[in-house]
Write a protein that holds these residues in place. Structure first.
Motif, PDB file in Angstrom:
ATOM      1  N   GLU A  11       4.254   5.891  -5.265  1.00  0.00           N
ATOM      2  CA  GLU A  11       4.201   5.954  -6.733  1.00  0.00           C
ATOM      3  C   GLU A  11       3.128   6.935  -7.195  1.00  0.00           C
ATOM      4  O   GLU A  11       3.343   7.737  -8.108  1.00  0.00           O
ATOM      5  N   GLU A  12       1.971   6.918  -6.531  1.00  0.00           N
ATOM      6  CA  GLU A  12       0.869   7.822  -6.872  1.00  0.00           C
ATOM      7  C   GLU A  12       1.241   9.288  -6.628  1.00  0.00           C
ATOM      8  O   GLU A  12       0.852  10.171  -7.382  1.00  0.00           O
ATOM      9  N   GLN A  13       2.036   9.535  -5.587  1.00  0.00           N
ATOM     10  CA  GLN A  13       2.391  10.907  -5.212  1.00  0.00           C
ATOM     11  C   GLN A  13       3.664  11.410  -5.891  1.00  0.00           C
ATOM     12  O   GLN A  13       4.050  12.559  -5.701  1.00  0.00           O
ATOM     13  N   GLU A  68       2.524   1.855  -3.368  1.00  0.00           N
ATOM     14  CA  GLU A  68       1.550   2.426  -4.307  1.00  0.00           C
ATOM     15  C   GLU A  68       1.301   3.900  -3.998  1.00  0.00           C
ATOM     16  O   GLU A  68       1.159   4.717  -4.909  1.00  0.00           O
ATOM     17  N   LEU A  69       1.262   4.241  -2.712  1.00  0.00           N
ATOM     18  CA  LEU A  69       1.071   5.638  -2.316  1.00  0.00           C
ATOM     19  C   LEU A  69       2.221   6.511  -2.808  1.00  0.00           C
ATOM     20  O   LEU A  69       2.004   7.586  -3.376  1.00  0.00           O
ATOM     21  N   LYS A 121      -1.951  12.229   2.478  1.00  0.00           N
ATOM     22  CA  LYS A 121      -2.558  11.017   1.921  1.00  0.00           C
ATOM     23  C   LYS A 121      -2.352   9.834   2.866  1.00  0.00           C
ATOM     24  O   LYS A 121      -3.251   9.015   3.043  1.00  0.00           O
ATOM     25  N   GLN A 172       0.831  -1.205   0.000  1.00  0.00           N
ATOM     26  CA  GLN A 172       0.000   0.000   0.000  1.00  0.00           C
ATOM     27  C   GLN A 172       0.867   1.257   0.000  1.00  0.00           C
ATOM     28  O   GLN A 172       0.569   2.226  -0.692  1.00  0.00           O
TER      29      GLN A 172
END
Length: 191
Positions: A160-162, A157-158, A184, A154
């Motif tokens: 990578e998203e940011q 992924e966070l 986030k 998780q």
């Protein structure tokens, strides 16, 4: 001679009005119209709508469950920027870096020092940099996972998203804004 004095006074008044009043008002108006967030300091708000910082100025996070930013030699004081202009052999710089590495080892016992990005133990030129590299965020994931109960997947992924890419696809390096990343993360912890 008298005529030249009056011409100079009139020209001064015209330029004071044009350059000192009308031009700044026009620039401020255009900035508020076309990019109001940037014109007002790129302020970041929490879920309750309170201002908690600026996306342009780094902050210190005392809670080890959050991502940590770069070291600041000015304690993230936004009133001024800059850092000590120490050379690489300066004893104070060496000691501060050693202290930062020791603090890192204590907070992150599962991550070898050899994987520690240098950016996490040195400050930026301004001492206010709000960004870290994606690698600097990734290396903190084991500690944060342990302290928050979120899975490492998780958190990967966070991050990578940011991660923000290069400006215009060419300039700068990929980076992560620590304040926005932690907001986030906080939202994920409260779900």
């Amino acid at each position: 001679m008298k005529n030249n004095v009056f011409v100079a006074i009139r020209a001064s008044i015209v330029f004071i009005v044009l350059c000192g009043i009308l031009y700044p008002l026009a620039c401020t108006g255009l900035a508020q119209l076309f990019m109001p967030s940037q014109a007002n300091g790129s302020l970041v708000h929490n879920a309750e709508g309170e201002v908690i910082g600026s996306a342009l100025i780094g902050q210190q996070y005392d809670n080890p469950a959050y991502f940590q930013g770069r070291v600041s030699s000015i304690d993230y004081n936004g009133a001024g920027s800059g850092s000590n202009n120490y050379g690489p052999s300066n004893p104070e710089l060496l000691q501060r870096t050693k202290d930062s590495i020791e603090a890192w080892k204590t907070a992150n016992p599962d991550v070898p020092v050899s994987e520690l990005p240098i950016a996490l133990v040195t400050n930026s030129g301004s001492g206010l940099d709000p960004h870290i590299t994606p690698a600097s965020a990734e290396v903190q994931i084991p500690r944060i996972s342990k302290l928050t109960g979120l899975s490492q997947q998780q958190l990967h992924e966070l991050v990578e998203e940011q991660t923000e890419g290069r400006d215009l696809g060419l300039f700068g390096e990929p980076r992560v804004n620590v304040l926005e990343l932690n907001l986030k993360l906080q939202a994920m912890m409260t779900q």
